[in-house]
Write an enzyme that holds these catalytic residues in place. Structure first.
Site, mmCIF file in Angstrom:
data_model
loop_
_atom_site.group_PDB
_atom_site.id
_atom_site.type_symbol
_atom_site.label_atom_id
_atom_site.label_comp_id
_atom_site.label_asym_id
_atom_site.label_seq_id
_atom_site.Cartn_x
_atom_site.Cartn_y
_atom_site.Cartn_z
ATOM 1 N N HIS A 1 0.539 -0.951 0.411
ATOM 2 C CA HIS A 1 0.206 0.640 -0.287
ATOM 3 C C HIS A 1 0.934 1.488 -0.110
ATOM 4 O O HIS A 1 1.083 2.257 -0.830
ATOM 5 C CB HIS A 1 -0.580 0.296 0.952
ATOM 6 N N GLU A 2 1.524 1.676 0.873
ATOM 7 C CA GLU A 2 2.632 2.658 1.187
ATOM 8 C C GLU A 2 3.694 2.627 -0.623
ATOM 9 O O GLU A 2 3.715 4.095 -0.740
ATOM 10 C CB GLU A 2 3.708 2.469 2.183
ATOM 11 N N HIS B 1 1.814 4.464 -3.220
ATOM 12 C CA HIS B 1 2.265 5.822 -2.883
ATOM 13 C C HIS B 1 3.226 6.620 -3.109
ATOM 14 O O HIS B 1 3.618 7.387 -3.919
ATOM 15 C CB HIS B 1 1.609 6.870 -1.019
ATOM 16 N N ASP C 1 -7.093 7.455 2.609
ATOM 17 C CA ASP C 1 -6.856 8.173 1.344
ATOM 18 C C ASP C 1 -8.027 8.646 0.863
ATOM 19 O O ASP C 1 -8.022 9.948 -0.054
ATOM 20 C CB ASP C 1 -5.459 7.379 0.666
#
Ligand SMILES: *[C@@H]1O[C@H](CO)[C@@H](O)[C@H](O)[C@H]1NC(C)=O
EC number: 3.4.24.-
Length: 133
Positions: free
Chosen positions: A5-6, A9, A83
């Site tokens: 997930h990170e 980004h 988000d």
């Protein structure tokens, strides 16, 4: 999952023109966040371009997109809720306050817009751009 997930980004930030440079990416939990990608502020924060705001939207969505790509559409998690909140608020701000939607035009939309205007704004903000990474 948090790492993917990170990374989502971070990868979008690294590859999007107008995105802030990455300061740090971590999967160490802090508060309610399971991880985070920190970006450095741009030089001039008083005047932010549409390009920069669109880049923010893209970076925001990168986490969920990464989850989808790696784990499949039915396996995405609640990890993207903040988000999505941020991206939705930002999109509404761009459309209603900053005149950054071609469909709505360069206007400031008042707090209680007409039903017609509201549905036009929703149509602008509600479109999910299909992307292939
Ligand atoms: C969701 O995860 C399960 C278990 O890992 C996997 O079998 C399934 O294929 C995944 N779904 C998608 C759409 O990839």
């Amino acid at each position: 999952l948090t790492a993917y997930h990170e990374s989502g980004h971070a990868i979008v930030a690294l590859n999007t023109k107008g995105a802030h440079p990455i300061h740090k990416a971590t999967i160490l939990p802090r508060g309610s966040a399971l991880g985070m990608v920190t970006q450095l502020p741009s030089q001039d924060e008083t005047s932010i371009s549409k390009k920069q705001l669109l880049a923010r939207l893209d970076v925001c969505m990168g986490g969920r997109v990464a989850e989808e790509l790696i784990f499949g559409e039915e396996n995405v998690t609640t990890g993207a809720r903040n988000d999505l909140h941020t991206a939705t608020e930002l999109a509404q701000y761009m459309v209603s306050n900053c005149g950054m939607s071609n469909a709505i035009g360069p206007v400031h939309v008042k707090e209680r817009p007409s039903v017609d205007m509201q549905s036009r704004i929703d149509a602008e903000g509600g479109q999910t751009p299909k992307r292939s990474l």
